[in-house]
Scaffold this motif. Sequence first.
Motif, PDB file in Angstrom:
ATOM      1  N   ASP A   1       0.818  -1.211   0.000  1.00  0.00           N
ATOM      2  CA  ASP A   1       0.000   0.000   0.000  1.00  0.00           C
ATOM      3  C   ASP A   1       0.855   1.266   0.000  1.00  0.00           C
ATOM      4  N   TRP A   2       1.994   1.210   0.654  1.00  0.00           N
ATOM      5  CA  TRP A   2       2.863   2.380   0.776  1.00  0.00           C
ATOM      6  C   TRP A   2       3.404   2.854  -0.575  1.00  0.00           C
ATOM      7  N   ARG A   3       3.308   2.006  -1.609  1.00  0.00           N
ATOM      8  CA  ARG A   3       3.852   2.350  -2.920  1.00  0.00           C
ATOM      9  C   ARG A   3       2.930   3.262  -3.723  1.00  0.00           C
TER      10      ARG A   3
ATOM     11  N   ASP B   1     -23.207  -5.518  13.619  1.00  0.00           N
ATOM     12  CA  ASP B   1     -23.724  -4.345  14.327  1.00  0.00           C
ATOM     13  C   ASP B   1     -23.013  -3.085  13.857  1.00  0.00           C
ATOM     14  N   GLY B   2     -21.940  -3.271  13.140  1.00  0.00           N
ATOM     15  CA  GLY B   2     -21.167  -2.157  12.635  1.00  0.00           C
ATOM     16  C   GLY B   2     -19.956  -2.683  11.889  1.00  0.00           C
ATOM     17  N   PHE B   3     -19.017  -1.797  11.588  1.00  0.00           N
ATOM     18  CA  PHE B   3     -17.843  -2.189  10.807  1.00  0.00           C
ATOM     19  C   PHE B   3     -16.604  -1.486  11.326  1.00  0.00           C
ATOM     20  N   ASN B   4     -15.490  -2.183  11.208  1.00  0.00           N
ATOM     21  CA  ASN B   4     -14.176  -1.696  11.575  1.00  0.00           C
ATOM     22  C   ASN B   4     -13.444  -1.418  10.265  1.00  0.00           C
ATOM     23  N   LEU B   5     -13.250  -0.151   9.896  1.00  0.00           N
ATOM     24  CA  LEU B   5     -12.848   0.202   8.545  1.00  0.00           C
ATOM     25  C   LEU B   5     -11.385   0.621   8.430  1.00  0.00           C
ATOM     26  N   PHE B   6     -10.713   0.065   7.426  1.00  0.00           N
ATOM     27  CA  PHE B   6      -9.401   0.539   6.996  1.00  0.00           C
ATOM     28  C   PHE B   6      -9.575   1.635   5.948  1.00  0.00           C
ATOM     29  N   GLU B   7      -8.553   2.457   5.771  1.00  0.00           N
ATOM     30  CA  GLU B   7      -8.487   3.313   4.596  1.00  0.00           C
ATOM     31  C   GLU B   7      -7.794   2.519   3.492  1.00  0.00           C
ATOM     32  N   SER B   8      -8.495   2.290   2.394  1.00  0.00           N
ATOM     33  CA  SER B   8      -7.951   1.464   1.315  1.00  0.00           C
ATOM     34  C   SER B   8      -6.919   2.206   0.489  1.00  0.00           C
ATOM     35  N   LEU B   9      -7.220   3.427   0.115  1.00  0.00           N
ATOM     36  CA  LEU B   9      -6.338   4.278  -0.680  1.00  0.00           C
ATOM     37  C   LEU B   9      -6.304   5.667  -0.060  1.00  0.00           C
ATOM     38  N   PRO B  10      -5.217   6.424  -0.231  1.00  0.00           N
ATOM     39  CA  PRO B  10      -5.166   7.775   0.335  1.00  0.00           C
ATOM     40  C   PRO B  10      -6.384   8.609  -0.067  1.00  0.00           C
ATOM     41  N   GLY B  11      -6.999   9.239   0.932  1.00  0.00           N
ATOM     42  CA  GLY B  11      -8.161  10.087   0.682  1.00  0.00           C
ATOM     43  C   GLY B  11      -9.497   9.402   0.840  1.00  0.00           C
TER      44      GLY B  11
END
Length: 445
Positions: free
Chosen positions: A22-24, A384-394
């Motif tokens: 992802d860092w790329r 009951d809900g979601f634990n979300l990552f950021e997939s792409l910047p922004g």
Amino acid sequence: MTTKRQLRLGFILHGVGPGWDDWRHPDALVDASTNFAFYKRQAQAAERGKFDYLFVADSVSINARSSPHYLNRFEPLTILSALAAVTEHIGLVGTATVSYTEPYNLARQFASLDHISGGRAGWNVVTSWLEGSAANFGKDEHLAHDTRYRLAAEYLDVVKGLWDSWEDDALVRDKASGQFLDPDKLHELNHKGEFLKVKGPLNISRSPQGQPVIFQAGSSEDGRSFAAAQAEAIFTHQDNLEEAQAFYADIKARARGFGRDPEKVFIVPGGRPVIGSTEAEAEAKYQELAALGNLENALRALGRGFNDHNFSVYDPDGPFPRDVAAEGLKSNQSQSARVLALADQGLSLREIALRHATPRGQLVGTPEQVADRLELWLEQRGADGFNLFESLPGQLETFVDEVVPILQRRGIYKTDYPGTTFRETLGLDVPVNRHTAARSARSAA
């Protein structure tokens, strides 16, 4: 008028990203995992979106094959304490392992975070599943899976007992009389169990929310029972709604069997929203994410759930090597089980690794489509809900600005925080101090 069920949302602070590549991305900050300004922006964006909590995962063992974020990152309680000063309402949840920390220190650290934040702390209880962890703490071997969960149950009981050292009104602080403390309301724990021996009392009082909120992520048989008995929120991962509904129903039934209110046990699967203004744009963004990866790193990611097994020695176009299943059983059982299920479908090692490294999930689409899927899983009792990552910047800002208003208009997501503590945000009761309860029971007898 029937009140709609409310969606719970957490945001995972994961620096350079959950994947190996992802860092790329051209817009990614390569130092994000140790960049406080970056975390501050994310935390404040999530709070603007009325997220229930921020979450910091952790691991206490790395090697050269570990993902970039885990190679070089902040310790959870340190970064969460810093973020407490630049946020006001959002919960602050950190991972800490029962296998490699002392309960007195952990109880003190989380109680401190709870006071610093005004009652917004949460503890994700883990047992650690990488064998390499043992050598970092002077131990010859990692505890077996079932032993780790016996330790976890005793450990959590000890920590809660330490948090209850002080009754809520133990601190008198009367300048006129000179009395600072009511000694009858400060209690030693004097615990002696199978694994732990802790005297107490803890040297910090209870916070405005009584005790930090307890999170857990067990999906194995032992993990499910522990989570259903102890946790107030449970992290999980399912690939489709049917699997999610089965897990949801199982955990709620177990919680009920332990005499708990299942509506006070929140199931929050993970997700990586990829949002575009059209379906085509969202798909293009997902392909952009997937294109960052390569097979070498995908195999490294796959090995993490199998006790850091090296999958690069196998033919990637051959079948998944079944002889490694035992490594998953003693490491991350839930993650390895998902991989083995893909192997049962006849996928090659290459196909499994690439799919595992960049999971597509349910949340690729337009803002309306992402909102639809979140609502579907909520209403159909898959979450009951979601634990979300950021997939792409922004993408966090996109979610906050474009998905959150849709959820709010539908009446399934809050428009403001209901109070100041994490327990108020989640609608959870403040735990009654055990010594105060015993005193009340004696008075009533």
